[in-house]
Scaffold this motif. Structure first.
Motif, PDB file in Angstrom:
ATOM      1  N   LEU A 162       2.109  14.148  -9.394  1.00 45.95           N
ATOM      2  CA  LEU A 162       3.107  15.212  -9.459  1.00 45.95           C
ATOM      3  C   LEU A 162       3.518  15.496 -10.889  1.00 45.95           C
ATOM      4  N   ARG A 163       3.730  14.430 -11.668  1.00 42.89           N
ATOM      5  CA  ARG A 163       4.135  14.634 -13.060  1.00 42.89           C
ATOM      6  C   ARG A 163       3.034  15.294 -13.881  1.00 42.89           C
TER       7      ARG A 163
ATOM      8  N   LEU B 161      10.236   0.424  -9.855  1.00 41.52           N
ATOM      9  CA  LEU B 161       9.432   1.648  -9.750  1.00 41.52           C
ATOM     10  C   LEU B 161      10.216   2.754  -9.053  1.00 41.52           C
ATOM     11  N   MET B 162      10.953   2.396  -8.023  1.00 42.69           N
ATOM     12  CA  MET B 162      11.782   3.381  -7.339  1.00 42.69           C
ATOM     13  C   MET B 162      12.874   3.919  -8.264  1.00 42.69           C
ATOM     14  N   SER B 163      13.448   3.043  -9.064  1.00 43.44           N
ATOM     15  CA  SER B 163      14.487   3.510  -9.997  1.00 43.44           C
ATOM     16  C   SER B 163      13.907   4.476 -11.011  1.00 43.44           C
TER      17      SER B 163
ATOM     18  N   GLN C 165       3.542   5.660  -5.811  1.00 47.75           N
ATOM     19  CA  GLN C 165       3.401   5.728  -7.265  1.00 47.75           C
ATOM     20  C   GLN C 165       2.270   6.674  -7.654  1.00 47.75           C
ATOM     21  N   GLY C 166       1.183   6.650  -6.896  1.00 47.51           N
ATOM     22  CA  GLY C 166       0.091   7.569  -7.177  1.00 47.51           C
ATOM     23  C   GLY C 166       0.501   9.027  -7.012  1.00 47.51           C
TER      24      GLY C 166
ATOM     25  N   ALA D  60       0.831  -1.210   0.000  1.00 42.36           N
ATOM     26  CA  ALA D  60       0.000   0.000   0.000  1.00 42.36           C
ATOM     27  C   ALA D  60       0.865   1.260   0.000  1.00 42.36           C
ATOM     28  N   TYR D  61       1.937   1.271   0.776  1.00 47.04           N
ATOM     29  CA  TYR D  61       2.860   2.412   0.762  1.00 47.04           C
ATOM     30  C   TYR D  61       3.445   2.606  -0.641  1.00 47.04           C
TER      31      TYR D  61
END
Length: 465
Positions: free
Chosen positions: A155-156, A227-229, A149-150, A143-144
């Protein structure tokens, strides 16, 4: 911000899992003014996380629109206006009441609301065995990650990073449909994204016995790292990208040349060797005519078309070129499609294809770009690069530079929603018409949001609210 619940009823209660081969989900609705009661079991925690995945696969999010936004405003694809899809996005004529801006905003915050309910759960108070509580913690970690990602996607789209402003987006950290919250700054939004990603990684790693990377339709630790990368590429934190990709390297395989097209297909969903994370769709929850395939396909609306310059990047023997079809218009114009007949990345006209969220090839390209930055290892970049091109029918090379990596990203990820974001993070806004204000690179904050009585949310410059 009132968590958009004045406009969209969040389907909560318990997100029930329908017993079917596609593991579909059905949401039970309740009134937006009701505060959700505490979750009471591992099953309820799992259901809400799966409900967040269901929100992500909607046509207004990764099921079509968010992916299309990364292509419509770019130098590799465009909207030809057919059937009216993405016209206001393509022409920079969105208003604060624009349906694309409103619906994607609502959908992402609906997903975030579901994650906030999971994150706000005191796992120690759940009913169940000790193992159940530990597994619930693992899902809390997911969930975190999904919340991060949301926030990143919001933001983008709506943040002012590329417009010269300082505002990011609203970052609600708990489920409260009555709350009013202002937009965070870009710096604050980025800090929250990073904090959520790091919390996800530490939580999921601490409960790694529940990690099942073979189940591609749930976020694994490996998928989280990619996803973090992706986020750290956007930030320009190349050292973190290098570390994250090195930890995923060699766990997956670049899909072989002859499996390139089938790897996108419904028939191989979850089974392709390059698949790291997919949003499960399936026949029971098919997006049908609302799918991304439909706006890409000559057999559908054929609205999103690749530019000739994209098609011409590919060598004749590159398998990726054979998946692009073209039609000639009466005026001699050629339109290039990513789906036509028996060719293309997206062939299933029913919209039942799983949505490819993380492919191994993207991970390698992220790593290669980071390795070519100061402090990196060019030999690793070359290894990553060659492992892709040799599986596309091309000869390996003895050296690689950043320009080659950028071209390869365009060729490998064509149509997958990355291009606009790549160009923006590289500082390239040449795709934007010169007469269009840089303010319009950010989507408008929906009027429904700025019109809420007492809201502290402010609009983006250049719009009518």
């Amino acid at each position: 911000m009132k968590n958009i619940f004045k406009i969209a009823i969040l389907s909560l209660g318990i997100v029930n899992i329908v017993s079917s081969c596609s593991n579909d989900f059905v949401d039970r609705e309740f009134e937006q003014s009701v505060i959700q009661s505490d979750l009471k079991s591992l099953q309820e925690v799992q259901s809400f996380v799966r409900g967040a995945y269901a929100s992500m696969r909607a046509s207004t999010y990764y099921g079509r629109d968010f992916t299309a936004y990364g292509e419509v405003r770019s130098d590799e694809m465009f909207s030809n206006g057919r059937s009216g899809y993405f016209q206001t996005v393509r022409t920079y004529t969105m208003t604060s009441s624009d349906a694309y801006a409103r619906d994607t905003y609502n959908q992402i915050y609906t997903m975030i609301a579901k994650t906030n309910i999971v994150i706000g759960t005191d796992v120690s108070k759940l009913n169940g065995t000790a193992q159940d509580l530990q597994k619930a913690e693992y899902y809390q970690g997911q969930a975190y990650a999904l919340r991060a990602q949301g926030f990143f996607d919001l933001l983008r789209l709506y943040g002012q990073k590329y417009t010269g402003g300082t505002l990011g987006v609203v970052t609600p950290l708990k489920y409260d449909p009555k709350a009013l919250k202002a937009r965070s700054t870009i710096t604050e939004t980025e800090a929250q994204i990073e904090a959520d990603f790091n919390k996800a990684l530490s939580t999921m790693t601490s409960r790694s016995s529940f990690d099942t990377p073979s189940n591609k339709t749930e976020l694994s630790i490996d998928a989280l790292k990619v996803l973090m990368s992706r986020y750290y590429l956007y930030k320009g934190d190349y050292a973190k990208v290098r570390t994250l990709i090195s930890e995923v390297y060699s766990k997956y395989n670049v899909v072989a040349r002859d499996l390139y097209q089938p790897s996108f297909d419904y028939t191989l969903r979850g089974a392709a060797p390059n698949s790291i994370f997919e949003l499960e769709v399936g026949t029971d929850s098919s997006l049908s005519t609302s799918s991304y395939n439909q706006v890409l396909s000559v057999n559908g609306y054929y609205n999103l078309v690749a530019l000739a310059s994209s098609y011409n990047l590919y060598a004749t023997n590159d398998i990726r070129k054979s998946l692009i079809s073209y039609l000639s218009a009466a005026n001699g114009t050629k339109y290039y499609f990513l789906s036509a007949g028996s060719k293309g990345k997206y062939l299933n006209r029913t919209g039942a294809d799983n949505i490819k969220m993380v492919r191994y090839e993207e991970a390698l390209l992220n790593g290669a770009e980071a390795e070519l930055q100061p402090g990196g290892d060019p030999a690793k970049a070359l290894e990553y690069y060659n492992s892709i091109i040799k599986n596309r029918g091309l000869s390996e090379v003895s050296s690689v530079d950043l320009d080659m990596i950028k071209v390869e990203r365009r060729k490998e990820l064509l149509g997958e929603g990355f291009r606009q974001w790549d160009l923006l993070r590289w500082g390239n806004t040449s795709f934007k018409p010169a007469a269009v204000s840089a303010n319009l690179l950010a989507f408008p904050i929906p009027r429904q949001e700025t019109d809420i009585a007492g809201t502290p949310v402010v609009a983006n410059p250049g719009y009518d609210n």
